[in-house]
Every structure is written in structure tokens, then in C-alpha cells.
Scaffold this motif. Structure first.
Motif, PDB file in Angstrom:
ATOM      1  N   PHE A   1     -71.240 -21.923  66.974  1.00 27.83           N
ATOM      2  CA  PHE A   1     -71.335 -20.470  66.833  1.00 27.83           C
ATOM      3  C   PHE A   1     -71.575 -20.082  65.376  1.00 27.83           C
ATOM      4  N   LEU A   2     -70.805 -20.649  64.473  1.00 27.98           N
ATOM      5  CA  LEU A   2     -70.929 -20.322  63.049  1.00 27.98           C
ATOM      6  C   LEU A   2     -72.274 -20.768  62.488  1.00 27.98           C
ATOM      7  N   ILE A   3     -72.717 -21.956  62.870  1.00 26.02           N
ATOM      8  CA  ILE A   3     -73.990 -22.476  62.370  1.00 26.02           C
ATOM      9  C   ILE A   3     -75.154 -21.596  62.827  1.00 26.02           C
ATOM     10  N   VAL A   4     -75.159 -21.245  64.109  1.00 29.26           N
ATOM     11  CA  VAL A   4     -76.254 -20.443  64.661  1.00 29.26           C
ATOM     12  C   VAL A   4     -76.279 -19.054  64.026  1.00 29.26           C
ATOM     13  N   ILE A   5     -75.117 -18.400  63.907  1.00 27.27           N
ATOM     14  CA  ILE A   5     -75.065 -17.062  63.304  1.00 27.27           C
ATOM     15  C   ILE A   5     -75.514 -17.122  61.844  1.00 27.27           C
ATOM     16  N   GLY A   6     -75.045 -18.125  61.112  1.00 29.44           N
ATOM     17  CA  GLY A   6     -75.448 -18.266  59.712  1.00 29.44           C
ATOM     18  C   GLY A   6     -76.925 -18.570  59.561  1.00 29.44           C
ATOM     19  N   GLY A   7     -77.500 -19.271  60.558  1.00 32.06           N
ATOM     20  CA  GLY A   7     -78.897 -19.673  60.484  1.00 32.06           C
ATOM     21  C   GLY A   7     -79.885 -18.655  61.016  1.00 32.06           C
ATOM     22  N   LEU A   8     -79.394 -17.626  61.729  1.00 29.47           N
ATOM     23  CA  LEU A   8     -80.308 -16.609  62.262  1.00 29.47           C
ATOM     24  C   LEU A   8     -80.897 -15.740  61.164  1.00 29.47           C
TER      25      LEU A   8
ATOM     26  N   TYR B   1     -57.531 -26.161  56.597  1.00 26.86           N
ATOM     27  CA  TYR B   1     -58.634 -26.845  57.269  1.00 26.86           C
ATOM     28  C   TYR B   1     -59.515 -25.839  58.010  1.00 26.86           C
ATOM     29  N   SER B   2     -58.888 -24.844  58.616  1.00 30.33           N
ATOM     30  CA  SER B   2     -59.634 -23.841  59.378  1.00 30.33           C
ATOM     31  C   SER B   2     -60.523 -23.014  58.467  1.00 30.33           C
ATOM     32  N   VAL B   3     -59.995 -22.557  57.352  1.00 33.38           N
ATOM     33  CA  VAL B   3     -60.768 -21.754  56.406  1.00 33.38           C
ATOM     34  C   VAL B   3     -61.906 -22.576  55.811  1.00 33.38           C
ATOM     35  N   PHE B   4     -61.601 -23.804  55.403  1.00 31.44           N
ATOM     36  CA  PHE B   4     -62.611 -24.652  54.778  1.00 31.44           C
ATOM     37  C   PHE B   4     -63.794 -24.882  55.713  1.00 31.44           C
ATOM     38  N   HIS B   5     -63.514 -25.252  56.960  1.00 32.55           N
ATOM     39  CA  HIS B   5     -64.590 -25.568  57.893  1.00 32.55           C
ATOM     40  C   HIS B   5     -65.335 -24.324  58.355  1.00 32.55           C
ATOM     41  N   ALA B   6     -64.650 -23.181  58.427  1.00 29.58           N
ATOM     42  CA  ALA B   6     -65.327 -21.933  58.798  1.00 29.58           C
ATOM     43  C   ALA B   6     -66.365 -21.552  57.751  1.00 29.58           C
ATOM     44  N   VAL B   7     -65.996 -21.650  56.487  1.00 27.34           N
ATOM     45  CA  VAL B   7     -66.930 -21.341  55.399  1.00 27.34           C
ATOM     46  C   VAL B   7     -68.065 -22.363  55.371  1.00 27.34           C
ATOM     47  N   SER B   8     -67.720 -23.628  55.516  1.00 26.54           N
ATOM     48  CA  SER B   8     -68.721 -24.696  55.465  1.00 26.54           C
ATOM     49  C   SER B   8     -69.724 -24.575  56.598  1.00 26.54           C
ATOM     50  N   ALA B   9     -69.248 -24.258  57.803  1.00 24.69           N
ATOM     51  CA  ALA B   9     -70.142 -24.163  58.959  1.00 24.69           C
ATOM     52  C   ALA B   9     -71.029 -22.926  58.872  1.00 24.69           C
ATOM     53  N   PHE B  10     -70.455 -21.765  58.549  1.00 22.62           N
ATOM     54  CA  PHE B  10     -71.254 -20.552  58.470  1.00 22.62           C
ATOM     55  C   PHE B  10     -72.310 -20.644  57.373  1.00 22.62           C
ATOM     56  N   CYS B  11     -71.954 -21.265  56.271  1.00 18.43           N
ATOM     57  CA  CYS B  11     -72.896 -21.400  55.150  1.00 18.43           C
ATOM     58  C   CYS B  11     -73.801 -22.614  55.297  1.00 18.43           C
ATOM     59  N   ASN B  12     -73.733 -23.294  56.463  1.00 21.20           N
ATOM     60  CA  ASN B  12     -74.592 -24.458  56.736  1.00 21.20           C
ATOM     61  C   ASN B  12     -74.466 -25.521  55.648  1.00 21.20           C
ATOM     62  N   ALA B  13     -73.246 -25.670  55.110  1.00 21.04           N
ATOM     63  CA  ALA B  13     -73.021 -26.653  54.052  1.00 21.04           C
ATOM     64  C   ALA B  13     -72.805 -28.048  54.630  1.00 21.04           C
ATOM     65  N   GLY B  14     -72.023 -28.143  55.703  1.00 20.91           N
ATOM     66  CA  GLY B  14     -71.820 -29.432  56.352  1.00 20.91           C
ATOM     67  C   GLY B  14     -70.695 -30.267  55.776  1.00 20.91           C
ATOM     68  N   PHE B  15     -70.012 -29.751  54.755  1.00 18.33           N
ATOM     69  CA  PHE B  15     -68.884 -30.502  54.191  1.00 18.33           C
ATOM     70  C   PHE B  15     -67.683 -30.422  55.128  1.00 18.33           C
ATOM     71  N   SER B  16     -66.970 -31.531  55.269  1.00 17.55           N
ATOM     72  CA  SER B  16     -65.778 -31.578  56.107  1.00 17.55           C
ATOM     73  C   SER B  16     -64.641 -32.228  55.338  1.00 17.55           C
ATOM     74  N   VAL B  17     -63.428 -31.765  55.587  1.00 16.43           N
ATOM     75  CA  VAL B  17     -62.258 -32.366  54.945  1.00 16.43           C
ATOM     76  C   VAL B  17     -61.908 -33.687  55.623  1.00 16.43           C
ATOM     77  N   PHE B  18     -62.360 -33.866  56.861  1.00 12.60           N
ATOM     78  CA  PHE B  18     -62.139 -35.132  57.560  1.00 12.60           C
ATOM     79  C   PHE B  18     -63.069 -36.192  56.976  1.00 12.60           C
ATOM     80  N   SER B  19     -62.609 -37.409  56.903  1.00 11.68           N
ATOM     81  CA  SER B  19     -63.368 -38.478  56.241  1.00 11.68           C
ATOM     82  C   SER B  19     -64.632 -38.858  57.010  1.00 11.68           C
TER      83      SER B  19
END
Length: 361
Positions: free
Chosen positions: A112-119, A74-92
Motif C-alpha cells: 500500500f505504501l509503495i504504490v501510494i508513494g509511487g503514484l 520499527y513501525s515508523v522506520f519501515h513506514a517512512v522507508s516504504a512510502f519513500c520507496n527507499a527499501g531500507f529495513s531494520v531487519f538484517s
């Protein structure tokens, strides 16, 4: 583009001058000689920041998972999703469930991940190493970085204040003041193309939806993992408008003159994006029998590759889904890139036509 270039770098003799020039513009580099080095930096930054995100999520979800393997996944999935501004979550329910909505560790890590990925990679690297245009690296940032940072702060703060004010007695009712600020800041950040949510988007008021439309279409910054029209595009347009109002014959900001080509490109992006949003929204009104505000939100979210919805996506017809798919594709590829791909090349001329005025206002 990064992966394809690295592949070309290691399995062939390199790229041609034309390909290098195109790639330089794509990744936001100003010097062709630095292109490959910049690409390697992109890979390094991506892996490093995502690793920090994995650690943040892993520590924040200690109480939720008994199995460390699931917790790590879950940690890896959401870290990649947030940094890449994908927005996918494993939670329903994305991050709107009780365990996450007020989890400060999850919220701060995601933001933090969203802002860094979006800068944008070039901006983030300049924050670390200083202005590469100077012989002695200093933290007197380039004009691009200053505009990106100012626009990012203004949008985050403005979005937070607007959400807080408009939804204080709405979806934020019942929360403590500190929690309201956290939720508002999260939604302000994630709306600009990340796509996570900690509140029910379908329950938001019309005024809040209009604010979200603006945040979504602006998006993040160039050479980033996010979509949208880009912060610099809107900033240059506003600076150009202010220059016109104040009677200046050049577009200036922070004691620098912005190139005419940059202003024209920003204007082209703005007009093309507005035209596409109008055409696709109009098409949705013809194919769908759903509330207009929901269709408008769905189209803006798709074109800006945000991923938020007011709950109508499953109810769209096949034609409507096709329109949304096309919107996402154009928004991700880039409207100017797509236009240039079909435009006829024009040879430079050695003459200039006479100048004549046109009444426009």
C-alpha cells in the motif's frame, strides 16, 4: 525541493517567476498559482499516509516485540522507508525472514505504501479530489492520471503473473498457492524502485531477472517518491509507436492529442537512460570480474534507485562502487534535469528551415 521551497516561503518574500516556473515543472503542477498549495498538500499527504503505515505495521508486529517502544520504532522506520520507496529495513534480511515473508499485514501495508508513494502526489490528490482542470470537480480523470493508473495496474498484474509463472517451481516451491500469489505480487510492486524483498534475489532464474530489469528501469510515476524512467515516459513512447504503426500523424490516446513536446521529452529520456545504462554497465565489465548478469542487475538497480542486489555489492572494487554511486546520483536527480543543467540555453527563432525527409526504416 519541497522542504527548500517551504523554507523560502516562510523566511523570505517568496520566489521569483523563473524559480516558480521551474518548481511547477518539478512537482508536476500545471498552474504556477497552485504551486505552494500543492507543496502543502504534499507534506499533508506524506504525513497522513505514513501515519496509516505506522498503524498497519504496529498492529502486524504484535507478536514479534515485547517492548512497545521498539515495536513503534520499527513501525515508523519501515513506514517512512516504504512510502519513500527507499527499501531500507531494520531487519538484517529485509522482509525475507520467516516472521515477515508470509505476514499478510506487513505485506499489504508495505505494498500500500509503495504504490501510494509511487503514484505521484498530483495523481493521488486527483484520486481524492477529482480533476482540478474542471470547473466542477469530477472523477473524469485527466489524461496524465489515466495513463498512470493504467500503466501501474498493467505493470503490477504483469509482473505478478510473470513471477508466478517463472518461479512456481523455483523460489516459490513449497508455498501454498495463496502464499505464492502474495509473494509474487509483493515482488512485482517492490521491484519498481522500492527495494524490499521477501525472497532471495540471488536465487532467481535468468528469465525472472530479465523481467525485474524491465520493471526496475520503468520505475514508478512522475512527481512521486520513486525513481526509474517513469511509467508515463514508457507509455507515451508506446502510444507514439502505435500511432506510427496505425498511420496516424498525431499521437492520440483516450480522445486526446498528446503534445509534441511531451513525445520528444519521452524520447529523450528513453535514449539518455539507455545510453547511461550501456555506458555504466560497460564500465563495470572493465572494473569487475563478476558474472555479467549480476553486474547488469546491479547497474539497473542502482540507476533506478531500487536497491535490490544479487549479493555482489560488497565484492565490488572501489572503482565499481564509484560507478554505482554515480549511477544512483544521476538516477535520483533525473537524467533530463542533469542534461538541462549543462545544456546551453537556446534563444527562440522566428524562422523555420525547409523540411526534408530522412530514411529511417
Amino acid at each position: 525541493m519541497t522542504i527548500a521551497t517551504l523554507f523560502a516561503l516562510y523566511v523570505s518574500s517568496g520566489l521569483g517567476v523563473g524559480q516558480m516556473s521551474m518548481l511547477k515543472e518539478t512537482i508536476g503542477e500545471t498552474r504556477t498559482s497552485e504551486t505552494f498549495r500543492t507543496i502543502k498538500k504534499i507534506v499533508g499527504i506524506t504525513l497522513t499516509v505514513e501515519a496509516i503505515g505506522v498503524l498497519g505495521y504496529y498492529l502486524s508486529w504484535g507478536h514479534m516485540f515485547d517492548d512497545n517502544g521498539t515495536r513503534l520504532f520499527y513501525s515508523v522506520f519501515h513506514a517512512v522507508s516504504a512510502f519513500c520507496n527507499a527499501g531500507f529495513s531494520v531487519f538484517s534480511n529485509s522482509l525475507a525472514d520467516e516472521a515477515n515473508v508470509l505476514n499478510y499485514g506487513v505485506n499489504i501495508t508495505t505494498m500500500f505504501l509503495i504504490v501510494i508513494g509511487g503514484l505521484g502526489f498530483t495523481t493521488f490528490w486527483e484520486l481524492i479530489k477529482g480533476n482540478p482542470e474542471r470547473k466542477i470537480r469530477t472523477w473524469q480523470f485527466s489524461l496524465h492520471t489515466r495513463i498512470v493508473l493504467i500503466a501501474t495496474v498493467v505493470l503490477i498484474v504483469g509482473g505478478t503473473v510473470a513471477f508466478l509463472a517463472l518461479e512456481w517451481d523455483g523460489v516459490l516451491a513449497g508455498y501454498a498457492t495463496s502464499d505464492k500469489v502474495l509473494i509474487s505480487m509483493f515482488q512485482s510492486i517492490t521491484t519498481r524502485t522500492a527495494g524490499f524483498n521477501t525472497v532471495d534475489i540471488g536465487s532467481l532464474g535468468v528469465s525472472t531477472v530479465l523481467v525485474f530489469l524491465g520493471l526496475m528501469v520503468i520505475g514508478a510515476s512522475p512527481a512521486s517518491t520513486a525513481g526509474g524512467m517513469k511509467t508515463t515516459t514508457v507509455s507515451v513512447m508506446l502510444i507514439a509507436v502505435w500511432s506510427t504503426i496505425t498511420g496516424k500523424n498525431k499521437v492520440e490516446f483516450a480522445k486526446r492529442t498528446i503534445a509534441k513536446d511531451t513525445v520528444l521529452t519521452a524520447m529523450s529520456v528513453f535514449v539518455l537512460v539507455a545510453a547511461c545504462l550501456f555506458i555504466f554497465t560497460f564500465a563495470l565489465t572493465l572494473t569487475e570480474n563478476l558474472p555479467f548478469m549480476d553486474l547488469l542487475f546491479e547497474e539497473f538497480s542502482a540507476f533506478a534507485t531500487v536497491g535490490l542486489s544479487r549479493g555482489i555489492t560488497p565484492a565490488l572494487t572501489d572503482a565499481g562502487k564509484g560507478i554505482i554511486i554515480l549511477s544512483m546520483f544521476i538516477g535520483r536527480v533525473g537524467i533530463v534535469t542533469l542534461a538541462l543543467a549543462f545544456a546551453k540555453s537556446r534563444k527562440s527563432t522566428k524562422y523555420t528551415y525547409p523540411t526534408e525527409s530522412v530514411i529511417v526504416a
